[in-house]
Motif scaffolding. Sequence first.
Motif, short mmCIF file in Angstrom:
data_model
loop_
_atom_site.label_atom_id
_atom_site.label_comp_id
_atom_site.label_asym_id
_atom_site.label_seq_id
_atom_site.Cartn_x
_atom_site.Cartn_y
_atom_site.Cartn_z
N UNK A 43 0.86 -1.18 0.00
CA UNK A 43 0.00 0.00 0.00
C UNK A 43 0.90 1.23 0.00
N UNK A 44 0.37 2.41 -0.26
CA UNK A 44 1.20 3.62 -0.19
C UNK A 44 1.89 3.78 1.17
N UNK A 45 1.27 3.23 2.22
CA UNK A 45 1.84 3.33 3.57
C UNK A 45 2.88 2.24 3.85
N UNK A 46 3.02 1.28 2.93
CA UNK A 46 4.00 0.21 3.12
C UNK A 46 3.37 -1.16 2.95
N UNK A 47 4.15 -2.18 3.27
CA UNK A 47 3.68 -3.56 3.14
C UNK A 47 2.66 -3.87 4.23
N UNK A 48 1.66 -4.68 3.86
CA UNK A 48 0.60 -5.05 4.81
C UNK A 48 0.06 -6.42 4.42
N UNK A 49 -0.54 -7.07 5.39
CA UNK A 49 -1.28 -8.31 5.15
C UNK A 49 -2.74 -7.99 5.39
N UNK A 50 -3.59 -8.27 4.41
CA UNK A 50 -5.02 -8.02 4.54
C UNK A 50 -5.78 -9.32 4.31
N UNK A 51 -6.88 -9.47 5.03
CA UNK A 51 -7.75 -10.63 4.87
C UNK A 51 -8.76 -10.28 3.79
N UNK A 52 -8.46 -10.63 2.57
CA UNK A 52 -9.26 -10.25 1.41
C UNK A 52 -10.10 -11.44 0.96
N UNK A 53 -11.42 -11.31 1.09
CA UNK A 53 -12.34 -12.40 0.74
C UNK A 53 -13.40 -11.86 -0.22
#
Length: 160
Positions: A43-53
């Motif tokens: 993301x623009x704010x950096x790396x992230x892990x999202x629970x995308x369903x």
Amino acid sequence: MKAEDLFHLGIVTETFEQTRDELSSLFGYEWGPEVGGPIDVTLPSGDATVDLRCAYSVTAPRVEIIRAVPQSTLWDASRGQGIHHVGYWSDDVAADSAELARHGYVTEATRLGSDGIPFFSFQRSPWGFRIELVSRTAKTGLEQCWATPVAREAEVGAKS
């Protein structure tokens, strides 16, 4: 990038089942299975892990319903619901993203494939129009998401 590469409209919602059921009731949509889980994105704010369903419609034109991801910025439905993005197949996500950037689009999220090459990218135009570019290499796998409708009774029984 070509118009014929458009393959879905994406909707982010806090009321996943209600949205799915309403589209089924009003427009006759049938749905593939809910798929997804935690994924790593940039993301623009950096790396992230999202629970995308999400779930894709079996019915065309294809619609993707995505469960809202609170505080993820891009998939947070608190800013309003409705059409979230227009999804296009891309033969070269990096090159197509660069082309959109030349036209003022800002990258909101990207994901690299296991080969280190961009797998998808979300780009937002200066006026708010959002495009998702998805590597055409994902087509065979994603087509499984809308190959056969999921029986609603079986899905409800599995959750009990």
